[in-house]
Design an enzyme around this catalytic site. Structure first.
Site, PDB file in Angstrom:
ATOM      1  N   GLY A  14       0.844  -1.204   0.000  1.00 35.11           N
ATOM      2  CA  GLY A  14       0.000   0.000   0.000  1.00 35.11           C
ATOM      3  C   GLY A  14       0.869   1.240   0.000  1.00 35.11           C
ATOM      4  O   GLY A  14       2.062   1.181  -0.340  1.00 35.11           O
ATOM      5  N   LYS A  68      -2.170  -4.740 -25.080  1.00 32.29           N
ATOM      6  CA  LYS A  68      -1.463  -6.017 -24.887  1.00 32.29           C
ATOM      7  C   LYS A  68      -0.037  -5.919 -25.433  1.00 32.29           C
ATOM      8  O   LYS A  68       0.928  -6.320 -24.798  1.00 32.29           O
ATOM      9  CB  LYS A  68      -2.220  -7.175 -25.569  1.00 32.29           C
ATOM     10  N   GLU A  83       2.077  -3.633 -23.195  1.00 30.31           N
ATOM     11  CA  GLU A  83       2.356  -4.184 -21.859  1.00 30.31           C
ATOM     12  C   GLU A  83       3.504  -5.184 -21.839  1.00 30.31           C
ATOM     13  O   GLU A  83       4.328  -5.190 -20.944  1.00 30.31           O
ATOM     14  CB  GLU A  83       1.133  -4.929 -21.340  1.00 30.31           C
ATOM     15  N   HIS A  86      -7.546  12.150 -39.505  1.00 34.66           N
ATOM     16  CA  HIS A  86      -7.483  13.392 -38.723  1.00 34.66           C
ATOM     17  C   HIS A  86      -6.150  13.531 -37.990  1.00 34.66           C
ATOM     18  O   HIS A  86      -6.041  14.233 -36.998  1.00 34.66           O
ATOM     19  CB  HIS A  86      -8.665  13.433 -37.740  1.00 34.66           C
TER      20      HIS A  86
HETATM   21  C1  AGP Z   1      -4.264  -5.418 -18.261  1.00 33.57           C
HETATM   22  O1  AGP Z   1      -3.593  -6.369 -18.966  1.00 33.57           O
HETATM   23  C2  AGP Z   1      -3.539  -4.867 -17.140  1.00 33.57           C
HETATM   24  N1  AGP Z   1      -3.098  -5.842 -16.245  1.00 33.57           N
HETATM   25  C3  AGP Z   1      -4.233  -3.706 -16.459  1.00 33.57           C
HETATM   26  O2  AGP Z   1      -4.505  -2.729 -17.407  1.00 33.57           O
HETATM   27  C4  AGP Z   1      -5.541  -4.070 -15.737  1.00 33.57           C
HETATM   28  O3  AGP Z   1      -6.531  -4.349 -16.663  1.00 33.57           O
HETATM   29  C5  AGP Z   1      -5.976  -2.875 -14.874  1.00 33.57           C
HETATM   30  O4  AGP Z   1      -4.979  -2.642 -13.926  1.00 33.57           O
HETATM   31  C6  AGP Z   1      -7.315  -3.143 -14.181  1.00 33.57           C
HETATM   32  O5  AGP Z   1      -7.198  -4.196 -13.297  1.00 33.57           O
HETATM   33  P1  AGP Z   1      -8.516  -4.874 -12.683  1.00 33.57           P
HETATM   34  O6  AGP Z   1      -9.322  -5.414 -13.811  1.00 33.57           O
HETATM   35  O7  AGP Z   1      -7.980  -5.938 -11.778  1.00 33.57           O
HETATM   36  O8  AGP Z   1      -9.253  -3.791 -11.930  1.00 33.57           O
END
Ligand code: AGP
Length: 652
Positions: free
Chosen positions: A102, A492, A495, A511
């Protein structure tokens, strides 16, 4: 963001901690550490920058023998990855060791206070401040550790899940949470397990307690467990039986969790619509909607909240709900929504989408919407997660644990559930005639077989990936239902391969972005047969005319788009509203193979973590919900909660 584990019991803690950390490494993996209490009361702390394997190499053969311990795998927020910034952190007296997931927002103010009182803090982290603060309270008040933790946490602003080890009390382990997730496993013998989620626990016990916000748990070696709120109110622990199978946490013979999860989609989509899509009765059954039909029936607007891939699923849902159920929809990035002072009316229905159920921005956005009187329906994949417990009602996606950081099967499971909801609402609100309704239901029920068909012919994707693997940029283009899929495809690739990719509505090219097109720019078009197919074909011609390298995702039997494209990947024909469930598959596989060819860590991409549970201060108070919370459990296939009944309304 980080993964935390703990153990107290008759067995050596070390192997249990290390195994648990390996299971949680998808949450964060830039450094790791453990602390145990050894015979004679010595506090042994071992921590190292890098993955868990670097930590075990660092520890070597001389394993800790203590039977109580804590472990942490980090995703840095305060202070760069390093040995000294790794957790656990100790107090000034070296009496306590603490791990934390956290963000302590007011750590600078606390640090100043402690430094003023002579504390020497050695790391850049916010967490170390907490260890010193708890020891300071103990020293000055003489309070017992559980009370000292409670008092110290009252001074803390921010999000935390912590586990505390005390050299003076080897028979106890203390855990507490606020916003960050924390699960306690109750073992057969007098033993306790602690985890950020159930994955490090299920190998040992299926009996778990989900600690709630602002609760402090004291686990004792004699099997005793006490939970009190920060406000010193006793809480009766609620034990739940989870049905998470170990097999679902293994790679099952695949090289990576991401590839395994891509190939699990025929099953995960099937499980997400099982019991809900009922062809016999020609209807969709979702008790989470049925229970609040009046709310849905009078809804003036649907607000969809989410982040990342879940936000993209929300965007597909916008097209679904507006075209099939004729309800106006707005899709919001939760991180923007929570600070934008949005106008939310009690005639709004909010759908919050989250795989993990722990994303801090989405959680805060939910609390804001509830505070403004909206009914909040959750679409979530983790049973017992914070979002599942804080929404009024919802539907689980039953995709099973998703370990790969790049979300794949959770996306299609979310879209499958949202599609069933849109068909259901379209029917109940009288916008779908019998024939269209039955065609959509039948086709949705058939989607898992079509997904299998696409995955069975995936080898072609690998060859195309070789073509694009050296690119520095890429553009993904789609229209209508396929625009969100273009965004998801680009995400994807970004990432896991670190190629800069953008998704765009195909018609937007003219555009501006068309200026980017040259022979080095891979352009991925989704050109399946639907109302805007001809428009997409002309967009392909515009890119072709400028030398772009084109991959087109087309419908089997396509003739036009294939002639223009350099590469083609086919998906079976289906209703346009269902096509996103098919067209996303080549996107997932393409990014997987490109990342592999670029030598990237597919399951644990750099700088990312599976669940973003940290953020700044939550502006709205928690506020226990008073209305009963109904999550439909129609299909009992892979429910993690054995009894099917969902958490009863909480007593304030
Ligand atoms: C997607 O591949 C990622 N891991 C990330 O964007 C993810 O979708 C986002 O952090 C949301 O997570 P959640 O669906 O667990 O809320």
């Amino acid at each position: 963001m980080c993964g935390i584990v703990g153990y107290l019991g008759p067995n050596p803690a070390f192997p249990i901690l290390i195994e648990g950390l390996k299971r949680l490494e998808y949450r964060g993996y830039d450094s790791a550490g453990i602390a145990t209490l050894e015979d004679g009361g010595a506090l042994r702390v071992e921590k190292k920058q890098g993955k868990v394997v670097e930590l075990t190499n660092h520890i070597g053969e001389h394993h800790p023998q203590g039977t109580v311990g804590i472990g942490h795998t980090r995703w840095a927020t305060h202070g760069p990855p390093s040995d000294v910034n790794s957790h656990p952190h100790c107090g000034a007296q070296g009496r306590i060791a603490l791990i934390h997931n956290g963000i302590i927002e007011n750590y600078e103010a606390l640090k100043e206070l402690l430094t003023h009182r002579g504390h020497k803090l050695v790391s850049d982290t916010d967490t170390e401040v907490l260890a010193h603060l708890i020891e300071e309270v103990q020293l000055r008040s003489g309070l017992d550790l559980p009370d000292a933790v409670r008092v110290a946490l009252k001074e803390v602003v921010g999000a935390y899940a912590i586990v505390v080890l005390d050299r003076e009390h080897p028979d106890r382990l203390i855990a507490a949470r606020k916003s960050s997730p924390l699960v306690i496993g109750v073992g057969e013998g007098r033993e306790f397990y602690v985890g950020s989620d159930a994955t490090p626990i299920v190998a040992h016990t299926k009996n778990v307690i989900y600690l709630d916000d602002e609760e402090v748990a004291t686990m004792h070696r004699n099997g005793d467990l006490k939970i009190r709120t920060i406000g010193d109110v006793a809480v009766t622990p609620e034990i739940h039986a989870i049905e998470l199978e170990m097999a679902s946490l293994e790679k099952g013979g695949y090289d990576h969790f991401m590839l395994k999860e891509i190939y699990e989609q025929p099953r995960s989509i099937r499980d997400s619509i099982r019991g809900r899509v009922q062809l016999q009765s020609g209807d969709v059954h979702m008790s989470g909607i049925a229970e609040y039909w009046d709310v849905w029936n009078s809804a003036q607007r649907i607000l969809i909240l989410g982040c990342g891939t879940s936000w993209h699923a929300g965007l597909v849902a916008e097209y679904l709900f507006e075209s099939l159920a004729r309800i106006p929809v707005e899709v919001e990035y939760a991180s923007e929504f929570r600070y934008r002072k949005p106008i939310v009316r009690d005639s709004d229905v909010v759908i919050a989408i989250s795989q993990s159920g722990e994303t801090a921005d989405t959680l805060a956005a939910i609390r804001l919407a509830k505070d403004q009187g909206a009914h909040v329906f959750g679409v979530c994949n983790v049973v017992g997660s914070s979002i599942a417990r804080e929404t009024h009602a919802g539907a689980y996606t039953h995709a099973g644990p998703e370990i790969g950081v790049a979300s794949t099967k959770a996306f299609t499971a979310q879209v499958a559930v949202l599609t069933a909801m849109a068909i259901h609402l379209g029917r109940k609100l009288g916008h779908l005639d019998d024939r269209t309704h039955m065609r959509l239901l039948t086709e949705l029920d058939n989607i898992p077989d079509l997904v299998k068909r696409v995955l069975d012919k995936a080898e072609a994707t690998e060859a195309i990936a070789r073509e694009f693997a050296t690119a520095d940029n890429a553009l993904y283009l789609g229209r209508g239902y396929q625009f969100p899929v273009a965004l998801e495809g680009a995400l994807k690739l970004k990432e896991i391969s670190y190629i800069h990719a953008e998704g765009y509505p195909a018609a937007e090219m003219k555009h501006g972005p068309i200026a980017l097109i040259d022979e080095n720019m891979p352009v991925i078009f989704i050109a399946t047969h639907d109302e805007v197919y001809d428009k997409v074909v002309s967009n392909i011609q515009e890119v072709k005319a400028r030398g772009g390298r084109i991959l087109a995702i087309v419908t089997e039997g396509d003739t036009h788009a294939r002639k223009l494209a350099d590469h083609v990947l086919e998906v079976p024909r289906c209703h346009e509203a269902l096509a996103p469930l098919l067209t996303v598959l080549p996107m997932q596989l393409l990014s997987y193979h490109i990342a592999l060819l670029r030598g990237c860590n597919v399951d644990q991409p750099r700088n990312l973590a599976k669940s973003v549970t940290g953020e700044g201060r939550n502006p709205v108070n928690l506020g226990w919900f008073s209305t009963p919370c109904v999550w439909d459990v129609e299909n009992v296939v892979s429910l993690h909660l054995a009894n099917g009944a969902f958490l009863a309304p909480r007593k304030p």
